[in-house]
Design an enzyme around this catalytic site. Structure first.
Site, PDB file in Angstrom:
ATOM      1  N   ASP A  21      23.554  12.208 -20.318  1.00 49.23           N
ATOM      2  CA  ASP A  21      23.741  11.497 -19.056  1.00 49.23           C
ATOM      3  C   ASP A  21      24.383  10.143 -19.360  1.00 49.23           C
ATOM      4  O   ASP A  21      23.778   9.291 -20.021  1.00 49.23           O
ATOM      5  CB  ASP A  21      22.387  11.312 -18.371  1.00 49.23           C
ATOM      6  CG  ASP A  21      22.512  10.843 -16.932  1.00 49.23           C
ATOM      7  OD1 ASP A  21      23.653  10.648 -16.467  1.00 49.23           O
ATOM      8  OD2 ASP A  21      21.471  10.674 -16.277  1.00 49.23           O
ATOM      9  N   ASP A  37      29.413  12.866 -14.886  1.00 48.18           N
ATOM     10  CA  ASP A  37      28.736  12.033 -15.883  1.00 48.18           C
ATOM     11  C   ASP A  37      27.515  12.670 -16.540  1.00 48.18           C
ATOM     12  O   ASP A  37      26.784  11.982 -17.253  1.00 48.18           O
ATOM     13  CB  ASP A  37      28.334  10.697 -15.259  1.00 48.18           C
ATOM     14  CG  ASP A  37      27.376  10.863 -14.091  1.00 48.18           C
ATOM     15  OD1 ASP A  37      27.219  11.995 -13.598  1.00 48.18           O
ATOM     16  OD2 ASP A  37      26.786   9.850 -13.658  1.00 48.18           O
ATOM     17  N   GLU A  38      27.299  13.947 -16.360  1.00 48.81           N
ATOM     18  CA  GLU A  38      26.161  14.565 -17.049  1.00 48.81           C
ATOM     19  C   GLU A  38      26.406  16.044 -17.277  1.00 48.81           C
ATOM     20  O   GLU A  38      27.139  16.701 -16.546  1.00 48.81           O
ATOM     21  CB  GLU A  38      24.853  14.346 -16.279  1.00 48.81           C
ATOM     22  CG  GLU A  38      24.807  14.953 -14.903  1.00 48.81           C
ATOM     23  CD  GLU A  38      23.445  14.803 -14.240  1.00 48.81           C
ATOM     24  OE1 GLU A  38      22.409  14.963 -14.932  1.00 48.81           O
ATOM     25  OE2 GLU A  38      23.416  14.525 -13.031  1.00 48.81           O
TER      26      GLU A  38
END
Length: 350
Positions: A9, A104-105
């Protein structure tokens, strides 16, 4: 064989990209989001802004009240997508089984990896180091025997940290885990659990199964599994799109049902364009209308329908409006649910 799952993350991603590209912003409270004139919301903020209580999804006007010197940035999606592609390329060097969740993860399954003698912890550290040295961004990592625990673990040492839950530690970890931290349990579900006396995972097993089923239906099975630290879901390289939607926040509240109805044709046209772009129109099995009122309360009305139909959407809108009891509307959204039996695979757009 015991699975080894890593959840990566990126820390305050949009804001981190802005600080990387403009180091003068690093120690200033900043946020990426819409302006107050467009009734925007905060998409991301850095940790100096969070110290003032600013959070993502917060109305920009509220964020500026909490932090009057907050620097508001409009956002540069191209830059964020470029950075995301760099990170995903790094992840592919460590595993061929990657499930992106957003820009983003992502999850990685490294169960069969020979890198670092098969140590998932060392792999996660190598990933974090590569991300920082090659992109200038930091990432937090969670390592665990399944996806559910890995995602929770990645929050334990934020920002720029790593947390590992070994198989022999699972029972002790979930024994002290607050139920609201379980992914899929939102504020309303958490409140219902708290009303039943369920605050931590072990508390759930004091509730008769019949009562759980009455309260939560099919979700009861997931609750029981998660509260034991169980999650059999595989890391899937392809994501199944479950819905396509569109919504718009208006500069001025819509104060009548007629004003809301006037916005439906344009919203429906955009929804149909997105369905066509994803080649998903034949898969529609459900339509929904969402209204967010001036006080940020919201309601969603849905119906089993196979065709995005303006008349049907008007009917759903009327029901949603009546639920609001005449309150002004700041946002209208439409959503088309996609039939799961077809399992149409769609790559995450980066």
């Amino acid at each position: 064989m015991q699975r080894k799952i890593i959840h990566i993350d990126l820390d305050c991603f949009f804001a981190a990209v802005e600080m990387r590209d403009n180091p003068a912003l690093r120690d200033q409270p900043i946020a990426v989001g819409g302006s107050t004139s467009s009734r925007g919301v905060i998409a991301a903020c850095n940790y100096p802004a969070r110290a003032f209580g600013v959070r993502s999804a917060m109305p920009t006007a509220q964020a500026l009240k909490l932090c009057p010197h907050l620097q508001l940035l409009p956002g540069r999606m191209h830059a964020y997508k470029t950075a995301s592609r760099q990170v995903m390329d790094i992840l592919r060097r460590f595993s061929s089984t990657i499930e992106p969740l957003s820009l983003d993860e992502a999850y990685l399954d490294v169960s069969n990896s020979a890198q670092f003698q098969g140590s998932a912890t060392r792999i996660a550290e190598a990933i974090r180091h590569s991300i920082q040295t090659e992109t200038g961004l930091t990432a937090s990592a969670g390592v665990a025997p399944n996806k559910f625990l890995a995602k929770i673990a990645s929050d334990e040492r934020k920002p720029d940290g790593i947390f590992v839950i070994c198989p022999q530690q699972v029972s002790a970890f979930v024994a002290r885990l607050a139920v609201q931290k379980i992914p899929g349990i939102g504020p309303k579900t958490a409140a219902r659990l708290h009303d039943m006396g369920v605050h931590h995972c072990p508390d759930l097993f004091k509730i008769p199964l019949a009562r759980l089923i009455r309260q939560f239906g099919a979700f009861s099975q997931t609750l029981l599994e998660r509260c034991q630290g169980l999650d059999q879901r595989p890391v899937s390289a392809e994501r199944v799109r479950k819905s396509v939607g569109v919504e718009h926040t208006y500069a001025q509240d819509k104060c009548s049902l007629q004003d809301c109805e006037a916005e439906l044709p344009a919203l429906l046209e955009t929804l149909q364009q997105r369905l066509e772009r994803h080649r998903a129109t034949p898969l529609v099995h459900k339509l929904a209308v969402k209204l967010k009122f001036h006080d940020f309360q919201q309601t969603t009305v849905e119906q089993q329908l196979q065709t995005p139909d303006l008349a049907a959407l008007r009917s759903l809108l009327v029901t949603a409006w009546q639920r609001g009891k005449g309150r002004p509307v700041r946002l209208i959204g439409l959503q088309a649910g996609l039939a799961e039996h077809d399992k149409k695979q769609l790559q995450l757009e980066l």
